[in-house]
Design a protein around this motif. Structure first.
Motif, PDB file in Angstrom:
ATOM      1  N   GLY A  16      -4.487   4.146   2.991  1.00  0.00           N
ATOM      2  CA  GLY A  16      -5.001   2.852   3.430  1.00  0.00           C
ATOM      3  C   GLY A  16      -6.501   2.736   3.280  1.00  0.00           C
ATOM      4  O   GLY A  16      -7.209   3.711   3.010  1.00  0.00           O
ATOM      5  N   TRP A  71      -8.218   3.667  -1.677  1.00  0.00           N
ATOM      6  CA  TRP A  71      -7.032   2.858  -1.389  1.00  0.00           C
ATOM      7  C   TRP A  71      -6.016   3.088  -2.492  1.00  0.00           C
ATOM      8  O   TRP A  71      -6.350   3.034  -3.677  1.00  0.00           O
ATOM      9  CB  TRP A  71      -7.401   1.367  -1.329  1.00  0.00           C
ATOM     10  N   TYR A  72      -4.766   3.362  -2.084  1.00  0.00           N
ATOM     11  CA  TYR A  72      -3.698   3.505  -3.059  1.00  0.00           C
ATOM     12  C   TYR A  72      -2.846   2.242  -3.019  1.00  0.00           C
ATOM     13  O   TYR A  72      -2.101   1.998  -2.062  1.00  0.00           O
ATOM     14  CB  TYR A  72      -2.826   4.724  -2.771  1.00  0.00           C
ATOM     15  N   CYS A  73      -2.961   1.443  -4.064  1.00  0.00           N
ATOM     16  CA  CYS A  73      -2.180   0.217  -4.179  1.00  0.00           C
ATOM     17  C   CYS A  73      -0.925   0.515  -4.990  1.00  0.00           C
ATOM     18  O   CYS A  73      -1.013   0.951  -6.142  1.00  0.00           O
ATOM     19  CB  CYS A  73      -3.000  -0.885  -4.846  1.00  0.00           C
ATOM     20  N   THR A  91       0.854  -1.189   0.000  1.00  0.00           N
ATOM     21  CA  THR A  91       0.000   0.000   0.000  1.00  0.00           C
ATOM     22  C   THR A  91       0.887   1.235   0.000  1.00  0.00           C
ATOM     23  O   THR A  91       1.928   1.266   0.667  1.00  0.00           O
ATOM     24  CB  THR A  91      -0.913   0.005   1.237  1.00  0.00           C
ATOM     25  N   PHE A  99      -4.497  -3.219   5.181  1.00  0.00           N
ATOM     26  CA  PHE A  99      -4.021  -2.307   4.135  1.00  0.00           C
ATOM     27  C   PHE A  99      -3.854  -0.892   4.677  1.00  0.00           C
ATOM     28  O   PHE A  99      -4.453   0.060   4.181  1.00  0.00           O
ATOM     29  CB  PHE A  99      -4.973  -2.343   2.942  1.00  0.00           C
ATOM     30  N   SER A 120      -1.645   2.551   5.453  1.00  0.00           N
ATOM     31  CA  SER A 120      -0.723   3.329   4.628  1.00  0.00           C
ATOM     32  C   SER A 120       0.714   2.859   4.839  1.00  0.00           C
ATOM     33  O   SER A 120       1.183   2.736   5.964  1.00  0.00           O
ATOM     34  CB  SER A 120      -0.849   4.809   4.996  1.00  0.00           C
TER      35      SER A 120
END
Length: 711
Positions: A17, A82-84, A10, A45, A47
């Motif tokens: 997150g 969410w930043y994957c 993540t 998940f 950050s």
């Protein structure tokens, strides 16, 4: 039973997150896994977290082709973003597959990722992968739509398209915030503490993968609000009328002085510094070497002989290549505007300069309109102090208008927006050129949307501070684009065409050519790795659609521009990509970062003029000079803008910095490392040179150059 090990990273960003459920499906040549929830004890998940999971299949899937990532509701919690960053999958036989993501997932949706190996469409043969490319581009073309902003303008992003996208649509990661009626003019209104109207609705809808991060947004607000409120509380933003004396101007931004802004204040009226700014100021692209004088500038040798001195003459200096012209013809028919209820004025000067034996560039003569005659005197350094200073100030006003509207906003911001749009619409994530260019488009669409909502909107800052206003801006930019060429766009070609390759102390040129060469070498290696022949360039239909869309949407299909509508060789592709990256990064830094330095002392860069250009000599006094300069509130509004755009907000990525590992193969990664080392050496050379300069030139020092147009 086959066991696949999945590692999910993540992003380390504020609010990256999620509490939503995340599922994964692996798709291989021999089948696909069941959709499996990724779940461990505790929060999965957060950050910056890296979590490992196991995915079990009844049998091995063969070569992994796709990874589906599903984001779904968790219990009663509201949806979030969410930043994957990336996902790594280890197969039962130990094969490691990297799936770069580096994007926000907003709402409940599914995205499909391909392994990190870059591939052109010619290198894909499986129907599944070809269909994936097609569907990905179709979805992005629905999300990122072109819009006509004004006739003759490069096309821009249509932000209203984001509210129409459904949050569960595959591949389209979209924002679903409520939207005001786009036809509601009340959205363009004043906010407390800000001196201009702001188009609020256009700022509410920004697709999450192109908008500012929370860190950058917060930093921008902390730069803007205190400075604006400080001026407001001191009454400067509301004070009309002329400045009482020049020294009062220095107190506007007392806490924001820089080494350069103080140098400018001390030397602004000197001829040598006036000429210096054509080389190393914020608009270092105006000069053209002359071999003969144009008929519209009837200067005689007798006029300039006192400046040239004994032993030479005007014709001799023309033959030696020491005479240069800055021609502001584009302002001759520009509409003018009213500020504080008073009409403003514009000149279209011609400024003749001489490279003297000491290597300094100095002004020889100034004519303030394009048509010579008895009402258009030619001003000379031998005129009275105030006549000559006023003539130079008119040229600096013209410099301001041409620089801000064309050199800066049109040729970097707007064109780079078109490059970003075409890249998003025509190149899939797995395409090598997409991977190469994406870091150089970061935040460009967002910052341009902010500019249109605060500067270019009716009663925005352009209407508040410039003598031409919004209508003049539209004219100036459309005229500028109609005359902009591929030669202008490519630094080495532009320098050669303007005849300025041999001027000494031209730091913009020297540093720019070094950076151009570094970018060109890097791009050449990337292109050579993925395109083994000219035929492979010609056969890449996605690449050809990309360059064709740029030609049509950025340059409006104008053949005379010289911009390519198709690319036929590796060399053509390398040159085009080099020019795009250079203009998105180094060129923007050169014409943006020094705005506060050179403009904080307002007489050096007045945004408007309140009296018409003088038609006779011997009439200018200090009082008439002050009455020609912008009023107090106009000055303060403009200096506030200079301060804000010269301060890159946090969340910066200097040129050559690629924390998102879109390229996973070893060869491009080596090329990136070589590129970074070369930029580091350029930086050391620049810093060493600057130690010996009275006024250092650091705008093209690589650590100070942002990868993209982001402010």
């Amino acid at each position: 039973m086959a066991l696949y090990r999945v590692r999910v990273t993540t992003g380390p960003y504020l609010m990256a997150g999620t509490l939503d459920n995340i599922f994964v499906t692996l798709v291989g040549t021999c089948g696909e896994s069941p959709k499996q929830r990724l779940d461990r004890m505790g929060r999965d998940f957060a950050s910056g977290s890296v979590q490992k999971y196991k995915v079990r299949c009844s049998e091995e899937l063969g070569e992994l082709l796709l990874l589906r990532l599903h984001k779904e509701r968790y219990a009663f919690f509201p949806q979030d973003s969410w930043y994957c960053s990336c996902i790594c999958v280890t197969a039962p036989d130990g094969t490691l597959s990297h799936f770069p993501c580096y994007q926000w997932m907003e709402g409940y949706c599914t995205i499909e990722l391909r392994p990190g190996t870059a591939r052109t469409i010619c290198q894909d043969s499986l129907p599944l992968l070809l269909d994936h490319r097609k569907r990905e581009l179709q979805a992005r073309q629905e999300c990122y739509r072109w819009k006509v902003y004004a006739p003759g303008f490069p096309r821009i992003i249509d932000v209203s398209s984001f509210e129409e996208m459904e949050s569960d649509k595959k591949f389209a990661l979209t924002k679903t915030a409520p939207c005001a009626d786009p036809g509601d003019s009340s959205g363009n209104r004043y906010l407390p503490g800000f001196p201009m109207k702001i188009d609020i609705p256009s700022l509410l809808h920004m697709e999450p993968n192109i908008r500012y991060s929370a860190t950058k947004t917060t930093s921008l607000l902390f730069n803007a609000i205190p400075a604006s409120l400080g001026m407001k509380l001191r009454g400067l933003l509301d004070r009309k009328g002329s400045w009482k004396k020049l020294d009062d101007i220095r107190n506007i931004m007392g806490c924001h002085k820089t080494l350069t802004s103080e140098y400018v204040r001390e030397h602004w009226c000197e001829d040598q510094f006036f000429g210096y700014q054509y080389l190393n100021g914020v608009n270092p692209v105006m000069l053209h070497c002359l071999s003969s004088l144009p008929s519209k500038l009837p200067i005689t040798n007798d006029m300039v002989a006192p400046s040239l001195g004994p032993g030479t003459c005007l014709q001799t200096e023309l033959e030696r290549g020491n005479i240069f012209l800055a021609d502001y013809w584009i302002l001759a028919e520009v509409p003018v505007h009213c500020i504080n209820g008073r009409p403003q004025y514009v000149a279209a000067p011609l400024c003749l300069l001489w490279l003297n034996p000491q290597g300094a560039l100095v002004p020889l003569a100034i004519q303030l309109c394009q048509t010579p005659g008895p009402n258009s005197p030619i001003f000379l350094p031998t005129d009275t102090y105030w006549d000559w200073l006023l003539a130079k100030t008119w040229v600096r006003n013209s410099e301001f208008l041409v620089h801000e509207n064309n050199t800066h906003f049109l040729c970097t911001h707007l064109l780079c927006e078109a490059f970003a749009m075409a890249t998003l619409r025509q190149l899939p994530l797995c395409h090598p050129i997409y991977k190469l260019l994406l870091p150089h488009t970061r935040y460009t669409l967002q910052v341009n949307t902010i500019a249109r909502a605060t500067l270019l909107n009716p009663e925005g800052l352009v209407d508040k501070v410039t003598s031409i206003g919004r209508q003049g801006l539209l004219y100036l930019m459309s005229t500028g684009l109609a005359h902009f060429t591929y030669t202008n766009f490519c630094l080495p070609d532009s320098l050669r065409a303007r005849g300025v390759l041999d001027i000494p102390n031209y730091h913009y040129r020297d540093d720019g050519l070094k950076i151009w060469a570094a970018i060109e070498s890097f791009v050449s290696e990337i292109v050579g790795y993925y395109y083994t022949s000219d035929a492979s360039v010609q056969q890449d239909s996605e690449l050809q659609a990309w360059v064709g869309e740029i030609f049509a949407q950025a340059f409006l299909g104008r053949e005379s521009s010289g911009f390519p509508r198709q690319l036929c060789t590796q060399g053509e592709l390398v040159k085009f990509l080099t020019a795009i990256i250079f203009n998105c990064s180094a060129q923007h830094a050169a014409v943006n970062s020094g705005q506060h330095d050179f403009g904080a002392w307002m007489p050096n860069a007045p945004s408007s003029m309140r009296q018409p250009p003088p038609q006779t000599k011997g009439t200018t006094t200090l009082k008439s000079y002050l009455d020609t300069l912008p009023e107090v509130n106009t000055t303060c509004n403009n200096i506030l803008l200079f301060w804000l755009v010269s301060q890159e907000p946090k969340d910066q990525r200097p040129l050559g910095t690629y924390p998102d590992e879109h390229f996973t193969e070893e060869a491009p990664r080596r090329s990136i490392a070589v590129f970074q080392n070369r930029l580091a050496q350029i930086s050391r050379d620049i810093q060493e040179r600057n130690r010996g300069l009275a006024l250092p030139y650091a705008y093209l020092d690589p650590p100070l150059i942002e990868n993209s147009v982001s402010i």
